[in-house]
Write a protein that holds these residues in place. Structure first.
Motif, PDB file in Angstrom:
ATOM      1  N   ALA A   1     -21.289  40.816  -4.498  1.00  0.00           N
ATOM      2  CA  ALA A   1     -20.258  40.124  -3.720  1.00  0.00           C
ATOM      3  C   ALA A   1     -19.013  41.011  -3.670  1.00  0.00           C
ATOM      4  O   ALA A   1     -18.817  41.865  -4.547  1.00  0.00           O
ATOM      5  CB  ALA A   1     -19.932  38.783  -4.366  1.00  0.00           C
ATOM      6  N   GLU A   2     -18.160  40.786  -2.648  1.00  0.00           N
ATOM      7  CA  GLU A   2     -16.965  41.612  -2.489  1.00  0.00           C
ATOM      8  C   GLU A   2     -16.110  41.630  -3.748  1.00  0.00           C
ATOM      9  O   GLU A   2     -15.587  42.667  -4.143  1.00  0.00           O
ATOM     10  CB  GLU A   2     -16.124  41.096  -1.304  1.00  0.00           C
ATOM     11  N   ASP A   3     -15.986  40.457  -4.393  1.00  0.00           N
ATOM     12  CA  ASP A   3     -15.087  40.392  -5.557  1.00  0.00           C
ATOM     13  C   ASP A   3     -15.778  40.792  -6.859  1.00  0.00           C
ATOM     14  O   ASP A   3     -15.266  40.557  -7.934  1.00  0.00           O
ATOM     15  CB  ASP A   3     -14.504  38.968  -5.680  1.00  0.00           C
ATOM     16  N   ASP A   4     -16.958  41.395  -6.741  1.00  0.00           N
ATOM     17  CA  ASP A   4     -17.722  41.753  -7.936  1.00  0.00           C
ATOM     18  C   ASP A   4     -18.002  43.255  -7.929  1.00  0.00           C
ATOM     19  O   ASP A   4     -19.000  43.722  -8.435  1.00  0.00           O
ATOM     20  CB  ASP A   4     -19.028  40.931  -7.924  1.00  0.00           C
ATOM     21  N   ARG A   5     -17.096  44.003  -7.311  1.00  0.00           N
ATOM     22  CA  ARG A   5     -17.430  45.404  -7.076  1.00  0.00           C
ATOM     23  C   ARG A   5     -16.520  46.387  -7.811  1.00  0.00           C
ATOM     24  O   ARG A   5     -16.346  47.518  -7.368  1.00  0.00           O
ATOM     25  CB  ARG A   5     -17.394  45.706  -5.573  1.00  0.00           C
ATOM     26  N   GLU A   6     -15.966  45.936  -8.938  1.00  0.00           N
ATOM     27  CA  GLU A   6     -15.064  46.840  -9.666  1.00  0.00           C
ATOM     28  C   GLU A   6     -15.789  48.102 -10.105  1.00  0.00           C
ATOM     29  O   GLU A   6     -15.319  49.211  -9.893  1.00  0.00           O
ATOM     30  CB  GLU A   6     -14.473  46.146 -10.893  1.00  0.00           C
ATOM     31  N   GLN A   7     -16.936  47.915 -10.726  1.00  0.00           N
ATOM     32  CA  GLN A   7     -17.634  49.081 -11.263  1.00  0.00           C
ATOM     33  C   GLN A   7     -18.264  49.893 -10.129  1.00  0.00           C
ATOM     34  O   GLN A   7     -18.784  49.333  -9.160  1.00  0.00           O
ATOM     35  CB  GLN A   7     -18.728  48.623 -12.234  1.00  0.00           C
TER      36      GLN A   7
END
Ligand code: ATP
Ligand code: MG
Length: 845
Positions: free
Chosen positions: A165-171
């Motif tokens: 998901a867009e908000d799960d892309r830190e790494q």
């Protein structure tokens, strides 16, 4: 090309197809030439055993299945890396419109220890299509593909996709590639076969290079439809919805429930497709794997979804509706699949109950750990997964001896591996050109040369595999066993013990290495055995035809074995075949034998033409473009086996047994020729002996019935007489009583069996209320003890028959038990009875 069957028949290293390349192994190994150099297909795969075993992941994660479709495109010595990569890219980006920014690819980064260099070719080709920093170098584990310990291999290149998901892309996604992240997953693997791994481990260049690609259809559907779980795609959604309906629970609210639903949806497919391909659940081999998959689903249904009654079979019709068009084997076998799954579910639900009883027994014993072997027995016999046993035990504060369990599991694995403990050396190749045709339809003797050979060690026994330039030896197939015989040269005779086909190569199992492998040989088939097999094979065709005539068109072949000695045939039919029907089949087959229909053989018909002629193709069987058709009068079959010249040669046919093999599947065994005649003669002989034992009565059956009647009434008489005799003993016994402390102690030897002793004891019990009775008897050298204590003595004096029995049964070298007022024991030593009586008296002490 169509999918090959999922259940393997001709590859000893595999039970199930686990990758698209399996059906092309013969081409990669150089045993056969590719008819088409470029192929695309979808292949049914099952990854539940051996090298690829995803079973434990399935359901727990959202992107591994047991059964899945692998899409592939293939180059057999045609295009290579350049085209394969360009087309894969085009397909993903231009055709499916997947986002470039979500795609990462891996290439083989080399392996110093193995002396393998990085796949710079693939790397450079990729860089023409995709940003260089999206091309990742990876190690041997993920990016070097090998068929097995030996054989074709090469670097591969995988395409991964980031669906977080867009908000799960830190790494950075690069760090998650090949790290089992559920949303950064492999979609497509491009394998470039360029080497041949030899037995000593070194690599040689393959004469021509190949491309093998594999892409998971279910993962692709998820990605294209914008989901993050395969189970949210329309491949699985309808099945999940049906399970929601059955269980009255919703998907997506509770992780445990979700896992259970995923497991069931997945396993339904695996089991249904296996049965459609002819693999029934059973207790060994591939059948056992299928049984365990189904049980896993049943258990999740019962323990997590509260589905305590058989339900999985009820999901089959919707699966058939969904996939039956692409996979007609599902549709054709729907009724069998439903009925087999239903029966399996019910029988497992019964064992599951027994398993729960067994665990409760173990817990009731009061021990604080469950023995590893017992946990294994629960696992093995009752299908209880170890985690479930641990869970139930924990609820009772009991531990499970895990090392013991692991040990038992390991031992079982070794036992089953022991059966196929075989090691083959590299082929010694005398002639690279394979050819290798079967000439045994026309002759049983042929002049041959050996093309290649290798040593094989099987459970410490050595033999040699030989491949010949042409061969009259029939390789096991279509139910018919492989030929045996001899290879003869001027100087030696080599025994051929068996013949089989492996990856399209006809392999002769020889008892030893030829002294001069390059010499010329006469290959000679054991014609006596071959001819007897032919009688049985042709009779199998006639019987198949007769069964469809007499029982109906639903009859389909489910398995067949043809040996020189007998034939065995499994068929779909939903009730027992009655004695009259068997009789009709016998008559019909023998009638066709007497009609002496000549063999009409066509070796090169197209599959469509053959079907138009009325030949039935079997599911689970792999057919080439051209098929062989065998006709005898009204019977028409696709068949590669060998047959009689005309049906009259079969002579006689007789069915010897009919039984249930599984729900909806019957098994018939029959004999032909001399064996059939011998069977009939021995039955007649037996009947003659029976008649003579009954003094040759006019009506044998009536005589036997009346003898049985007489016997029944005599036993009743005897029973009565015994009871009388028991009663007669009572007064004397009572007289012999010894008064000790208000107890009437009686200890006597009697000449009675166990049942009469019990009768006697109960008779006595009703006559006095202060009795301590010990009876002993010697029957056929064995000793019996019976102890009876009046209720009042049990209550007031604490004298207990079961304790007395324990204390005295050692004297007769035996043991027993019972209740406080009545107990019995048996033992080996009748001379100890007197001592047992003395010991019993001590109990009063
Ligand atoms: P993974 O690492 O995800 O288990 P893999 O390396 O085992 O994949 P391959 O053997 O290269 O996969 O198989 C080719 C393709 O088949 C994979 O890219 C994937 O799309 C699909 N695939 C592999 N295993 C499964 C499975 N158990 N269920 C569904 N699809 C699978
Ligand atoms: Mg895998």
């Amino acid at each position: 090309m169509p999918s090959a069957p999922m259940v393997m028949n001709d590859d000893p290293t595999l039970m199930f197809t686990n990758a698209g390349m399996n059906q092309f192994k013969d081409i990669f190994l150089g045993y056969s030439d590719a008819k088409d150099k470029r192929v695309a297909n979808t292949q049914k795969c099952l990854r539940v055993s051996g090298k690829h075993n995803d079973l434990e992941e399935v359901g727990v994660d959202t992107y591994h299945h047991t059964m899945f479709e692998m899409l592939g495109n293939w180059s057999f010595g045609d295009y290579f890396k350049e085209e394969a990569i360009a087309w894969a890219w085009e397909y993903f980006v231009d055709v499916l419109k997947l986002k470039k920014e979500d795609i990462y690819v891996t290439v083989f980064g080399g392996d110093e220890k193995e002396g393998l260099v990085a796949d710079e070719d693939a790397e450079n080709i990729w860089k023409k299509h995709i940003d260089a920093d999206r091309v990742l170098r990876c190690g041997k584990k993920d990016n070097f593909w090998e068929m097995g310990e030996t054989g074709p291999c090469g670097p591969c290149s995988e395409i991964h996709i980031d669906i977080r998901a867009e908000d799960d892309r830190e790494q950075d996604a690069r760090e998650l590639v090949n790290k089992d992240h559920p949303h950064v997953i492999e979609l497509w693997n491009l394998v470039f076969m360029q080497f041949d791994r030899k037995k000593d481990g070194h690599l040689e260049d393959l004469p021509s290079t190949h491309v093998d690609t594999g892409m998971g259809f279910e993962r692709l559907a998820m990605v294209v439809q914008g989901h993050r779980s395969n189970y949210d795609s329309d491949v699985f959604r309808p099945i999940i919805a049906a399970i929601e309906g059955l269980s009255n629970k919703q998907y997506g609210k509770d992780e445990a429930v979700d896992i259970a639903m995923r497991v069931i949806a997945d396993h339904l497919r695996a089991v249904s497709f296996s049965i459609a391909d002819g693999q029934m659940p059973s207790n060994t081999g591939a059948g056992y794997v299928i049984r365990r998959i189904l049980r896993r689903a049943v258990r999740y249904g019962s323990s997590t979804l509260g589905l305590k009654e058989a339900f999985i079979h009820s999901l089959v019709p919707m699966l058939v509706k969904q996939m039956g068009e692409q996979f007609p084997e599902l549709k054709a076998n729907e009724r069998t699949i439903v009925s087999v799954i239903n029966e399996e579910e019910n029988s497992f639900l019964r064992t599951l109950d027994q398993g729960v009883d067994r665990i409760e027994q173990l817990l009731a014993s009061g021990e604080k750990t469950i023995d590893g072997r017992k946990a294994f027995e629960l696992f093995d016999t009752y299908g209880f997964p170890i985690d479930l046993t641990v869970l139930i035990a924990k609820e009772h504060d009991v531990e499970v001896d895990m090392p013991g369990f692991e040990k038992a599991l390991q031992e079982q694995k070794e036992r089953s591996r022991g059966a196929v403990n075989s090691e083959a050396e590299d082929w010694t190749i005398l002639d690279q050109h394979m050819g290798n045709p079967f000439v045994g339809y026309d002759k049983l003797i042929s002049e041959v040369q050996i093309k290649r050979y290798r040593k094989v060690t099987e459970n410490d026994q050595e033999h040699y595999d030989l491949v010949l330039e042409n061969t009259p030896f029939y390789p096991e197939g279509g139910g018919q066993v492989g030929d045996t015989g001899e290879l003869i040269s001027e100087n030696e005779t080599i025994k051929i013990l068996d013949t089989r086909k492996e990856n399209d190569l006809i392999i002769h199992k020889a008892d030893r290495r030829p002294e001069d492998p390059a010499g010329s040989f006469k290959a000679s088939v054991n014609s006596n055995d071959r001819k007897r097999s032919e009688l049985n094979h042709s009779a199998t065709h006639l019987m198949h035809h007769a069964l469809r005539e007499i029982l109906g068109e639903h009859v389909e072949q489910k398995g067949s074995l043809v040996t020189p000695d007998k034939l065995r045939f499994d068929l779909s039919h939903f009730k027992q075949i009655s004695a009259e029907e068997i009789d009709q089949v016998n008559d019909r087959v023998n009638e066709m034998i007497r009609s002496d229909f000549p063999l009409e053989e066509d070796r090169t018909l197209s599959l469509d033409k053959a079907k138009a002629m009325g030949a039935m193709a079997l599911f689970g069987e792999k057919y080439g473009d051209e098929v062989r058709v065998i006709r005898f009068g009204p019977s028409t079959e696709l068949c590669g086996g060998t047959h009689v010249e005309s049906t009259g040669r079969i002579g006689t046919f007789i069915i010897t047994s009919e039984s249930a093999l599984a729900s909806g599947i019957r098994r018939i065994e029959a004999l032909t020729g001399q064996a059939a005649l011998d069977h009939i003669k021995s039955q007649i002989e037996e009947l003659r002996e029976v008649r003579s034992a009954f003094k040759d009565p006019n009506d044998l059956l009536k005589t036997i019935k009346s003898v049985l009647e007489t016997q029944k009434s005599l036993s009743k008489e005897l029973e009565k007489t015994k009871k009388g005799a028991v009663k007669d003993l009572v007064p004397d016994l009572l007289k012999s009583a010894e008064e000790i402390d208000g107890v009437k102690f009686i200890a006597q030897k009697v000449d009675l069996d166990a049942k009469s002793m019990k009768d006697l004891a109960f008779n006595m019990k009703s006559l006095a209320d202060d009795l301590f009775l010990v009876l002993g008897s010697a029957q056929n050298g064995k000793a019996l003890l019976t102890v009876m204590v009046s209720d009042s003595l049990v209550e007031q004096k604490g004298l207990k028959a079961d304790e007395v029995i324990k204390a005295i049964s050692g004297e007769i070298k035996g043991g027993g038990g019972g209740q406080p007022f009545f107990a019995t024991a048996g033992g080996k030593d009748a001379t100890g009875l007197e001592n047992a009586f003395l010991k019993a008296k001590d109990c009063l002490g």
